[in-house]
Design a protein around this motif. Structure first.
Motif, short mmCIF file in Angstrom:
data_model
loop_
_atom_site.label_atom_id
_atom_site.label_comp_id
_atom_site.label_asym_id
_atom_site.label_seq_id
_atom_site.Cartn_x
_atom_site.Cartn_y
_atom_site.Cartn_z
N TRP A 141 0.78 -1.24 0.00
CA TRP A 141 0.00 0.00 0.00
C TRP A 141 0.82 1.29 0.00
O TRP A 141 0.24 2.38 -0.08
N LYS A 142 2.13 1.21 0.07
CA LYS A 142 2.92 2.45 0.19
C LYS A 142 2.70 3.38 -0.99
O LYS A 142 2.59 4.61 -0.82
N THR A 143 2.64 2.84 -2.19
CA THR A 143 2.44 3.67 -3.38
C THR A 143 0.96 3.92 -3.65
O THR A 143 0.57 5.05 -3.97
N LYS A 144 0.15 2.88 -3.48
CA LYS A 144 -1.28 3.00 -3.79
C LYS A 144 -1.96 4.03 -2.88
O LYS A 144 -2.82 4.79 -3.34
N LEU A 145 -1.60 4.03 -1.58
CA LEU A 145 -2.24 4.95 -0.63
C LEU A 145 -1.32 6.10 -0.22
O LEU A 145 -1.70 6.92 0.61
N LYS A 146 -0.10 6.10 -0.76
CA LYS A 146 0.87 7.17 -0.48
C LYS A 146 1.09 7.33 1.03
O LYS A 146 0.88 8.39 1.62
N ILE A 147 1.53 6.25 1.65
CA ILE A 147 1.75 6.24 3.09
C ILE A 147 3.22 6.02 3.39
O ILE A 147 3.97 5.46 2.58
N THR A 148 3.61 6.43 4.60
CA THR A 148 4.98 6.18 5.07
C THR A 148 5.01 4.87 5.84
O THR A 148 3.98 4.32 6.23
N ASN A 152 2.11 3.12 8.22
CA ASN A 152 1.71 1.73 8.01
C ASN A 152 1.82 0.93 9.30
O ASN A 152 0.89 0.21 9.70
#
Length: 360
Positions: A141-148, A152
């Protein structure tokens, strides 16, 4: 395991609007027939129903106004478990592989996901190792939701807490039901099954049939798991050296590896030691992981004379009439068992009274 609850909490902790998180419904015959036509593998019924769940999310009228960006169907390979000294904590390989089978089915002739503008997410998850789970989820999900990574990890911790709290709440309710059963000389039905057997479309509403006759039902998750409570039923086995703890099943099944199947065997051991519990044992057709437990569970419950109804090889065919007949027949057996339980309680009470009089 209520993995669904933990996934919802994970996403909400990442600030995803709850209105934008949608789960598939309970299954039914119409939904199955509509979605199963894309299938190309003759697997067990629960795996085939999972494909219909995905199809329903994409095409059912109920979800027609929803525009999904991602469809998350993770391949869960390992599950958390409370049974000790196991050879593994594996999930069913058929169910774990179903997300890839579904993807193949819906992209075989044309890519239905691409047509709907849906990103189909099937990455594997390991719930038996929290650190690994965090890495897997961040990778997904790091790229799909733009999270650090910190975001996470924090979301995973919140989801894990929610999963633990959910289990605690269910076990508290289970203890209340069991305590009431003991106090009132009632019989409670314990379902031995896999998580998907709580779906009325997969269990053919057999639990609803029993509840309509006045019987309370328990799932395996609702059995209290704290050691102090379990020692009331397993202390003799531990004292005699049959097992090392209340969570040990090596005395009846040493070659244990499948999380759900080991939990079924453990729950059967608990039921055999609790006089107010009867059992309904459910398994789906072609379930290779459950098959080795059939004879084990039957011996455990047979040795303790625990009333049990065995419904193995459940499939897509809904045996409405025959199920009702078997339920009513078993209900009569339970009524007779309850009368015997009450009579034994009375005899024990009379014996205690006689002993007190002799002391006087």
């Amino acid at each position: 395991m209520c993995i669904r609850d933990s996934r919802r909490t994970y996403l909400e902790a990442l600030d995803i609007d709850p209105k934008n998180i949608v789960f598939s419904d309970f299954s039914n015959e119409d939904m199955f027939l509509e979605g199963a036509k894309y299938g190309s593998v003759d697997s067990c019924y629960p795996a085939k129903v999972a494909q219909s769940d995905v199809y329903a999310l994409m095409y059912a009228k109920k979800f027609a106004k929803k525009q999904f960006d991602h469809m998350w169907f993770p391949a869960v390979t390992q599950l958390p478990g409370y049974v000790k000294h196991t050879m593994g904590q594996t999930s069913c390989p058929i169910i774990a592989g179903t997300p890839k089978v579904v993807y193949s089915a819906f992209t075989k002739e044309r890519d239905l996901f691409e047509e709907k503008g849906i990103d189909y997410v099937e990455d594997a998850l390991n719930f038996d190792n929290l650190d690994l789970l965090k890495k897997q989820l961040f990778s997904t999900w790091k790229t799909k939701l733009k999270i650090t990574e910190d975001e996470n990890n924090w979301a995973v911790d919140q989801a894990w807490k929610a999963l633990a709290q959910n289990d605690a709440d269910i076990m508290r309710e289970g203890r209340e039901i069991l305590n009431e059963a003991v106090a009132n000389d009632e019989i409670v039905l314990l379902l031995l099954g896999r998580p998907y057997h709580s779906d009325p479309g997969l269990n053919h509403e057999v639990l609803d049939e029993f509840q309509s006759l006045g019987f309370k039902t328990l799932s395996m998750r609702s059995i209290p798991k704290d050691e102090a409570y379990l020692m009331n039923y397993f202390k003799g086995d531990i004292a005699n050296g049959y097992v090392e703890s209340a969570y040990d099943i090596r005395d009846v099944w040493a070659e244990n590896y499948s999380t759900n199947s080991t939990q079924k065997v453990w729950a059967a051991k608990f039921a055999a030691r609790h006089p107010n519990i009867a059992v309904v044992d459910l398994s789906s057709f072609k379930c290779g992981h459950d098959a080795p437990t059939y004879a084990i569970i039957d011996k455990i419950l047979g040795a303790s004379r625990t009333p049990h109804l065995t419904l193995h090889d459940i499939d897509a065919n809904k045996p409405g009439g025959s199920i009702k007949i078997r339920v009513k027949t078993f209900a009569y057996t339970l009524e007779q068992y309850q009368k015997r339980l009450i009579n034994e309680e009375k005899k024990e009470y009379i014996q205690i009274e006689e002993q007190e009089e002799m002391r006087v």
